[in-house]
Scaffold this motif. Structure first.
Motif, mmCIF file in Angstrom:
data_model
loop_
_atom_site.group_PDB
_atom_site.id
_atom_site.type_symbol
_atom_site.label_atom_id
_atom_site.label_comp_id
_atom_site.label_asym_id
_atom_site.label_seq_id
_atom_site.Cartn_x
_atom_site.Cartn_y
_atom_site.Cartn_z
ATOM 1 N N SER A 332 0.825 -1.214 0.000
ATOM 2 C CA SER A 332 0.000 0.000 0.000
ATOM 3 C C SER A 332 0.853 1.256 0.000
ATOM 4 O O SER A 332 0.527 2.235 -0.672
ATOM 5 N N SER A 333 1.946 1.226 0.768
ATOM 6 C CA SER A 333 2.810 2.412 0.795
ATOM 7 C C SER A 333 3.493 2.626 -0.546
ATOM 8 O O SER A 333 3.677 3.765 -0.995
ATOM 9 N N MET A 334 3.856 1.552 -1.224
ATOM 10 C CA MET A 334 4.476 1.684 -2.542
ATOM 11 C C MET A 334 3.483 2.254 -3.548
ATOM 12 O O MET A 334 3.825 3.120 -4.359
ATOM 13 N N LEU A 335 2.247 1.767 -3.502
ATOM 14 C CA LEU A 335 1.225 2.289 -4.413
ATOM 15 C C LEU A 335 0.931 3.756 -4.132
ATOM 16 O O LEU A 335 0.741 4.558 -5.055
ATOM 17 N N HIS A 336 0.882 4.102 -2.839
ATOM 18 C CA HIS A 336 0.652 5.510 -2.477
ATOM 19 C C HIS A 336 1.792 6.386 -2.990
ATOM 20 O O HIS A 336 1.554 7.483 -3.529
ATOM 21 N N LEU A 338 3.751 5.748 -5.512
ATOM 22 C CA LEU A 338 3.672 5.802 -6.967
ATOM 23 C C LEU A 338 2.603 6.787 -7.424
ATOM 24 O O LEU A 338 2.811 7.586 -8.349
ATOM 25 N N ALA A 339 1.429 6.732 -6.777
ATOM 26 C CA ALA A 339 0.350 7.657 -7.132
ATOM 27 C C ALA A 339 0.763 9.106 -6.873
ATOM 28 O O ALA A 339 0.482 9.997 -7.678
ATOM 29 N N SER A 340 1.436 9.337 -5.748
ATOM 30 C CA SER A 340 1.888 10.692 -5.423
ATOM 31 C C SER A 340 2.906 11.184 -6.445
ATOM 32 O O SER A 340 2.882 12.346 -6.867
ATOM 33 N N ARG A 345 4.274 14.588 -11.018
ATOM 34 C CA ARG A 345 4.782 14.721 -12.380
ATOM 35 C C ARG A 345 3.761 15.428 -13.263
ATOM 36 O O ARG A 345 4.112 16.271 -14.089
ATOM 37 N N ALA A 346 2.480 15.083 -13.088
ATOM 38 C CA ALA A 346 1.432 15.752 -13.865
ATOM 39 C C ALA A 346 1.368 17.245 -13.535
ATOM 40 O O ALA A 346 1.176 18.081 -14.420
ATOM 41 N N GLN A 347 1.525 17.578 -12.254
ATOM 42 C CA GLN A 347 1.522 18.991 -11.863
ATOM 43 C C GLN A 347 2.705 19.734 -12.470
ATOM 44 O O GLN A 347 2.568 20.870 -12.950
ATOM 45 N N LEU A 348 3.876 19.117 -12.453
ATOM 46 C CA LEU A 348 5.062 19.748 -13.030
ATOM 47 C C LEU A 348 4.904 19.936 -14.539
ATOM 48 O O LEU A 348 5.294 20.979 -15.087
#
Length: 425
Positions: A332-336, A338-340, A345-348
């Motif tokens: 779960s922490s890895m997925l979180h 990755l999502a973050s 990246r989308a914001q940048l």
């Protein structure tokens, strides 16, 4: 007694007539300003449309609607509904029968989104004023220059974006992708030396000796002057298209002799330059209106840039902690994480794209400002700015302030004249 009453009635009628005429002039002036603002807004939206198409052709992001903020979409939708003098109205959103049928089958949320997309496409699909340049733009500007004179405007009053369209129609400036600041400064100095030399030839009467020379002989130095100036502008537009517009703003703050860099433009010097050029009232009004139109398009972009920067800064400040703060590495922490990372990246990417749009709009505004001055004024502005490269956007701001001050002075003088006339009566 009756004559006095008649005179009083006549004066009242005259006062009412003057009031009506004053209201008519004010309404006519406001109408002209709105029409000019409308045309400017269309020009800047066309510039953004060209940039989007250029990015799509280059394989980058920029598909219609994919990067358009809600403010940009609203502006385009509003513009699509406005009549354009001398041009066809954009197609209606429901002109496609199949599209209407498909929208009717969608749920309400999808229907609203589809309607907005269709309206946006309709706004973008209108016949442009030409910033997404037709081949005729280059010929139109060449024809305007061929018939013009040193003291004619750079662009025809009917199309202040013509220079910008002409520059976009040119192939990219050779070597712009790798040009250095030093190389750009050296090219600018050589070009402006040539331009000021030709201006001295044209204004110094060198060609008028021995009974004068023919028009072709006078046109040769004018053509060299124009070439020297447009070469620099061509490089600037190419740099903006290549995501290198930061070089332009940096160089306008750099002393081309000592290399010293200012923190911000010296507005006192630029304001003095605007007064020294002796721009006409029409030039002052046109540049002021163009600046207001650009700010109307640019402000939503800058606001979103600030919001993205604040969100990115907040995310950086709140880093660490979370599910794996104790050193664990759960799924779960890895997925979180990755999502973050994907969200960041989308914001940048979005921030970079908005900054690129803003830089491109500023270059469009600079070219439009150039279009409102004469070749002689433009050359003098470059010479009088030495050892700095003119910051055309700062110049437009100074012109707008000068125009506002003159309007205020004239309004005060007119009010004083009315009070004096009332006192005499």
């Amino acid at each position: 007694m009756q004559r006095k009453k008649g005179n009083a009635a006549l004066l009242r009628l005259k006062g009412r007539l003057d009031g009506k005429l004053s209201a008519y002039r004010a309404a006519s002036s406001e109408n002209e300003q709105l029409r000019a603002l409308h045309d400017h807004l269309l020009g800047y939206c066309d510039a953004l449309e060209f940039l989007r198409d250029h990015q799509s052709a280059a394989g980058g992001a920029g598909a219609p609607g994919s990067h358009a903020s809600s403010a940009e979409q609203l502006l385009l939708v509003e513009l699509s509904a406005l009549p354009r003098p001398g041009a066809d109205r954009p197609p209606a959103a429901d002109s496609d029968g199949a599209g209407a049928d498909s929208l009717a089958d969608s749920n309400s949320a999808n229907s609203a989104a589809s309607n907005a997309a269709v309206a946006l496409d309709a706004a973008c699909a209108r016949h442009p004023r030409g910033v997404a340049p037709p081949l005729g733009a280059a010929h139109a500007f060449d024809a305007w220059c061929a018939r013009g004179d040193l003291h004619d405007l750079v662009c025809p009053p009917s199309d202040p974006f013509l220079l910008f369209k002409w520059l976009l129609a040119q192939p990219p400036y050779p070597g712009a992708a790798s040009v250095t600041a030093e190389g750009m400064v050296e090219a600018y100095k050589q070009g402006m030396h040539e331009a000021t030399l030709q201006l001295a030839v044209l204004e110094g009467g060198v060609l008028d000796d021995a009974g004068g020379r023919d028009a072709a002989a006078r046109h040769a130095p004018l053509a060299r002057l124009r070439h020297a100036i447009t070469e620099h502008l061509h490089l600037c537009v190419t740099l903006a298209r290549l995501h290198r517009a930061h070089m332009i703003s940096q160089l306008t703050l750099t002393n081309t002799i000592t290399g010293e860099v200012l923190r911000e433009p010296n507005m006192a010097v630029i304001s003095a330059l605007a007064r020294r050029l002796e721009l006409s009232d029409g030039q002052l009004a046109d540049i002021s209106t163009a600046l207001a139109a650009m700010n109307r398009v640019l402000d939503p972009l800058l606001q979103e840039c600030r919001q993205l920067q604040q969100q990115l800064a907040a995310a950086d400040g709140g880093g660490g902690g979370g599910a794996d703060a104790g050193g664990g590495c759960s799924t779960s922490s890895m997925l979180h994480h990755l999502a973050s990372s994907n969200h960041r990246r989308a914001q940048l990417d979005r921030l970079s794209m908005l900054q690129h749009k803003g830089a491109f709009l500023r270059v469009a505004m600079s070219c439009q400002t150039v279009g409102y001055v004469t070749w002689a004024q433009l050359t003098k502005m470059s010479a009088w700015c030495s050892p700095y490269i003119p910051n055309t956007l700062s110049f437009a701001i100074a012109v707008a302030e000068l125009h506002a001050a003159r309007v205020k002075e004239r309004a005060a003088a007119a009010a004083a004249a009315r009070r004096a006339a009332a006192t005499r009566r």
